[in-house]
Write an enzyme that holds these catalytic residues in place. Structure first.
Site, mmCIF file in Angstrom:
data_model
loop_
_atom_site.group_PDB
_atom_site.id
_atom_site.type_symbol
_atom_site.label_atom_id
_atom_site.label_comp_id
_atom_site.label_asym_id
_atom_site.label_seq_id
_atom_site.Cartn_x
_atom_site.Cartn_y
_atom_site.Cartn_z
ATOM 1 N N LYS A 177 -0.241 18.572 66.554
ATOM 2 C CA LYS A 177 -0.575 17.141 66.540
ATOM 3 C C LYS A 177 -2.071 17.047 66.737
ATOM 4 O O LYS A 177 -2.598 17.256 67.820
ATOM 5 C CB LYS A 177 0.173 16.415 67.660
ATOM 6 C CG LYS A 177 0.517 14.968 67.358
ATOM 7 C CD LYS A 177 -0.686 14.056 67.192
ATOM 8 C CE LYS A 177 -1.232 13.560 68.509
ATOM 9 N NZ LYS A 177 -2.538 12.829 68.346
ATOM 10 N N GLY A 230 -5.882 17.900 77.522
ATOM 11 C CA GLY A 230 -6.335 16.512 77.516
ATOM 12 C C GLY A 230 -6.350 15.946 78.918
ATOM 13 O O GLY A 230 -6.602 16.662 79.889
ATOM 14 N N SER A 231 -6.058 14.646 79.020
ATOM 15 C CA SER A 231 -6.211 13.960 80.306
ATOM 16 C C SER A 231 -5.006 14.189 81.231
ATOM 17 O O SER A 231 -3.911 14.527 80.775
ATOM 18 C CB SER A 231 -6.375 12.464 80.063
ATOM 19 O OG SER A 231 -5.220 11.952 79.443
ATOM 20 N N GLY A 235 -1.059 14.360 80.363
ATOM 21 C CA GLY A 235 -0.396 15.599 80.764
ATOM 22 C C GLY A 235 0.881 15.328 81.549
ATOM 23 O O GLY A 235 1.910 15.985 81.343
ATOM 24 N N GLU A 252 -3.484 21.841 80.232
ATOM 25 C CA GLU A 252 -4.887 22.123 80.538
ATOM 26 C C GLU A 252 -5.581 20.774 80.609
ATOM 27 O O GLU A 252 -5.805 20.137 79.587
ATOM 28 C CB GLU A 252 -5.425 23.030 79.426
ATOM 29 C CG GLU A 252 -6.530 23.899 79.876
ATOM 30 C CD GLU A 252 -7.835 23.253 79.591
ATOM 31 O OE1 GLU A 252 -8.305 22.502 80.471
ATOM 32 O OE2 GLU A 252 -8.365 23.471 78.505
ATOM 33 N N CYS A 286 -13.906 20.576 79.265
ATOM 34 C CA CYS A 286 -13.050 20.500 80.453
ATOM 35 C C CYS A 286 -13.611 21.340 81.590
ATOM 36 O O CYS A 286 -13.483 20.984 82.746
ATOM 37 C CB CYS A 286 -11.625 20.896 80.111
ATOM 38 S SG CYS A 286 -11.524 22.350 79.090
ATOM 39 N N GLU A 386 -13.574 13.009 86.646
ATOM 40 C CA GLU A 386 -14.178 13.632 85.466
ATOM 41 C C GLU A 386 -14.920 12.562 84.645
ATOM 42 O O GLU A 386 -14.343 11.544 84.284
ATOM 43 C CB GLU A 386 -13.056 14.252 84.629
ATOM 44 C CG GLU A 386 -13.546 15.131 83.509
ATOM 45 C CD GLU A 386 -12.395 15.860 82.807
ATOM 46 O OE1 GLU A 386 -11.353 15.230 82.572
ATOM 47 O OE2 GLU A 386 -12.553 17.052 82.502
HETATM 48 P P1 NAD Z 1 -5.629 12.074 75.912
HETATM 49 O O1 NAD Z 1 -5.149 13.026 76.917
HETATM 50 O O2 NAD Z 1 -4.982 10.730 75.911
HETATM 51 O O3 NAD Z 1 -5.464 12.671 74.424
HETATM 52 C C1 NAD Z 1 -5.359 14.037 74.121
HETATM 53 C C2 NAD Z 1 -4.268 14.229 73.070
HETATM 54 O O4 NAD Z 1 -3.017 13.768 73.560
HETATM 55 C C3 NAD Z 1 -4.502 13.469 71.758
HETATM 56 O O5 NAD Z 1 -4.068 14.263 70.668
HETATM 57 C C4 NAD Z 1 -3.595 12.259 71.913
HETATM 58 O O6 NAD Z 1 -3.179 11.722 70.674
HETATM 59 C C5 NAD Z 1 -2.415 12.849 72.649
HETATM 60 N N1 NAD Z 1 -1.613 11.874 73.406
HETATM 61 C C6 NAD Z 1 -2.027 10.731 74.010
HETATM 62 N N2 NAD Z 1 -0.997 10.116 74.626
HETATM 63 C C7 NAD Z 1 0.105 10.878 74.413
HETATM 64 C C8 NAD Z 1 1.468 10.789 74.816
HETATM 65 N N3 NAD Z 1 1.923 9.775 75.558
HETATM 66 N N4 NAD Z 1 2.307 11.771 74.437
HETATM 67 C C9 NAD Z 1 1.874 12.818 73.707
HETATM 68 N N5 NAD Z 1 0.599 12.948 73.287
HETATM 69 C C10 NAD Z 1 -0.291 12.000 73.640
HETATM 70 O O7 NAD Z 1 -7.180 11.957 76.080
HETATM 71 P P2 NAD Z 1 -8.146 10.773 75.577
HETATM 72 O O8 NAD Z 1 -7.544 9.423 75.823
HETATM 73 O O9 NAD Z 1 -8.556 11.065 74.204
HETATM 74 O O10 NAD Z 1 -9.370 10.985 76.570
HETATM 75 C C11 NAD Z 1 -9.294 10.446 77.892
HETATM 76 C C12 NAD Z 1 -9.866 11.409 78.913
HETATM 77 O O11 NAD Z 1 -9.148 12.641 78.883
HETATM 78 C C13 NAD Z 1 -11.309 11.840 78.710
HETATM 79 O O12 NAD Z 1 -12.203 10.929 79.223
HETATM 80 C C14 NAD Z 1 -11.363 13.146 79.423
HETATM 81 O O13 NAD Z 1 -11.604 12.962 80.781
HETATM 82 C C15 NAD Z 1 -9.999 13.703 79.251
HETATM 83 N N6 NAD Z 1 -9.950 14.753 78.211
HETATM 84 C C16 NAD Z 1 -9.959 16.027 78.639
HETATM 85 C C17 NAD Z 1 -9.925 17.050 77.702
HETATM 86 C C18 NAD Z 1 -9.924 18.456 78.152
HETATM 87 O O14 NAD Z 1 -10.313 19.339 77.418
HETATM 88 N N7 NAD Z 1 -9.440 18.745 79.329
HETATM 89 C C19 NAD Z 1 -9.902 16.773 76.350
HETATM 90 C C20 NAD Z 1 -9.880 15.435 75.938
HETATM 91 C C21 NAD Z 1 -9.895 14.432 76.902
#
Ligand code: NAD
Length: 485
Positions: A177, A230-231, A235, A252, A286, A386
């Site tokens: 995805k 991601g966030s 997570g 992660e 991250c 963060e």
């Molecule tokens: P996010 O965690 O919402 O998105 C990351 C991924 O998860 C994307 O592909 C998104 O489409 C998917 N996603 C979102 N909601 C989901 C759900 N309910 N079920 C399954 N998949 C889902 O991150 P964001 O909103 O793009 O960014 C927000 C914050 O997250 C940033 O400010 C940062 O602090 C953090 N972030 C961290 C990393 C990292 O490498 N650790 C990467 C991106 C964002």
């Protein structure tokens, strides 16, 4: 040669297809212009992708192969990416905002994952367990089946490479995805898999909104394993969905990682750590070095050096920043930039001293000045949350115990660092820092070979290194009773 597409599609069971949820514009964060449109998957598309991956898995086509051959195909994918390095890097600049030279580093990093895990394919061996003369017992490692990989926008090429290479090397089929902000470069993994000879269904690629396609994938009952970066909030949603289906997940989730800088540290060398640790990828990393905890006797000197580095960076469109140098690109979106800037302003309100940067650039695009905040104290939001932007917070300590206490005072625990010439002190700190990885005297030391992942709210499970292979296989024990045949 693939031209920069004006329309990115999803890839399901060997075919490029539209999405049931319409399209989204992919914006160039350096100027706000539309780079391309992207098909968005709905839950039905996700289901088709999972079914395609499952059917291939059940066919046994990947599992029946000799691992060394599968590994060769994984390596071929990496070579394919490197052969198209310039095209992929250009597309990455346009959708993500980082400088071109950083994009090249990212594509090369992706190539390394395929090289490394391709090499590891034939090393996933079982063991035999002695049970006496009447039995012959051994373990085997079987692929999980359908691996779901939910990718973030900060390193869309490297993060996909990291999980895809290990999953394919161990014989899994995959549904990726891609992130809705940066979906375009992920198409190259499909091209690479086809070129390497993987059959339809091995690498399915869907883009979609997180709450729709992402949630449908994480909750799909025929997914066997989930990898997410991601966030924290997302997570938790993914781990909850995985728990409902009783499948394992690797999370992660970022961090608030700290470098402890002792009074005997080499501050000349540490300038390089500041440069890479917090301004690489505009701090959207991250494992960024978002906090420096420095001994009070060296604080003013360190802050002056950090200020000089921040002010030396030329910030602007990544496409104009071709060669390695003191440059920084846009953040991924104006929303992320505004969030980071607002956090800086709140830090100032709480008493932090803005030494450099801290404001949006007065030009179109998602640019934030490289920022240094001094006088940060552990209870401030900027020291705990963060930012995911180019913002360095400098805190001070008096003795070693206080340094460790501050370093460990957030909910996160991804990485940490200690900078000193004293080996005992470094070793003690390495043991005491609550994190999945500790760097001594060089931020980001390590490589694809070294396990990576967090403790606490930074998540669980390890990516990279040999440890990551165990995410993608499950152990089967086979016990044979002798002498009855
Ligand atoms: P996010 O965690 O919402 O998105 C990351 C991924 O998860 C994307 O592909 C998104 O489409 C998917 N996603 C979102 N909601 C989901 C759900 N309910 N079920 C399954 N998949 C889902 O991150 P964001 O909103 O793009 O960014 C927000 C914050 O997250 C940033 O400010 C940062 O602090 C953090 N972030 C961290 C990393 C990292 O490498 N650790 C990467 C991106 C964002």
């Amino acid at each position: 040669m693939h031209a920069l597409p004006k329309y990115g599609q999803n890839h399901i069971d060997g075919a490029w297809v539209d999405g049931g949820a319409g399209r989204i514009d992919v914006l160039n964060p350096a100027n706000g212009e539309i780079v391309a449109t992207q098909a968005l998957a709905d839950a039905a598309d996700v289901d088709r992708a999972v079914q395609a991956a499952r059917a291939l898995h059940l066919s046994g086509a990947l599992t029946a192969m000799r691992p060394i051959e599968r590994g060769r195909m994984v390596q071929a994918m990496g070579r394919y990416l490197l052969e198209h390095k310039t095209e992929i890097a250009r597309m990455l600049v346009l959708e993500q905002g980082k400088p071109f030279w950083e994009s090249v580093i990212e594509v090369e990093g992706a190539g390394l994952y395929f090289e490394y895990y391709g090499n590891q394919a034939s090393t996933v061996e079982g063991r035999s367990i002695p049970l006496g003369a009447g039995y012959y017992d051994f373990t085997d490692h079987e692929p999980m089946g359908v691996s779901a990989q939910i990718i973030p926008w900060n390193y869309p090429v490297e993060m996909t490479a990291r999980s895809l290479a290990a999953a394919l090397a161990t014989g899994n089929t995959c549904v990726i995805k891609s992130p809705e902000l940066t979906p375009l470069t992920n198409a190259w993994f499909v091209h690479a898999a086809e070129a390497a000879g993987f059959p339809p269904g091995a690498v399915n690629l869907i883009c979609g909104l997180g709450r729709e396609a992402g949630a449908a994938l994480a909750g799909h009952p025929q997914v066997n394993q989930i990898v997410f970066t991601g966030s924290v909030q997302t997570g938790i949603a993914i781990a909850t969905a995985a728990a409902r289906n009783v499948v394992p997940s690797v999370l992660e989730l970022g961090g608030k990682s700290a470098a402890i800088v002792h009074d005997d540290a080499d501050l000349d060398a540490f300038e390089t750590d500041i440069r890479w640790g917090i301004y690489f990828n505009a701090g959207q990393v991250c494992s960024a070095m978002s906090r420096v905890i420095v001994h009070e006797s060296r604080a003013e000197e360190l802050i002056a050096r950090a200020e000089a580095i921040a002010n030396s960076l030329s910030v602007g469109p990544g496409i104009e920043r071709e060669v390695f140098g003191a440059t920084m690109g846009a953040m991924v979106s104006e929303a992320q930039r505004d969030r980071a800037e607002a956090m800086v302003r709140r830090a100032e309100d709480q008493g932090a001293r803005r030494v450099a940067g801290g404001r949006a650039l007065n030009r179109p695009g998602a640019f934030l000045q490289p920022t240094v905040l001094a006088g940060v104290t552990p209870e401030m939001e900027i020291a705990r949350e963060e930012v995911f932007g180019p913002v360095l917070s400098v805190l001070t300590f008096r003795d070693d115990a206080e340094a460790i206490e501050i370093a460990n005072s957030t909910d996160y625990g991804l990485v940490g660092g200690v900078f000193t010439r004293d080996l005992d002190r470094a070793t003690r700190a390495a043991r005491q820092i609550r994190a999945g990885q500790v760097f001594v005297n060089e931020w980001y030391a390590g490589g694809v070979e070294t396990p990576f992942g967090g403790v606490g709210k930074s998540g669980y499970g390890r990516e990279k290194g040999r440890e990551a292979l165990w995410n993608y296989v499950q152990t089967k024990n086979i016990a044979i009773r002798m002498g009855r045949g």
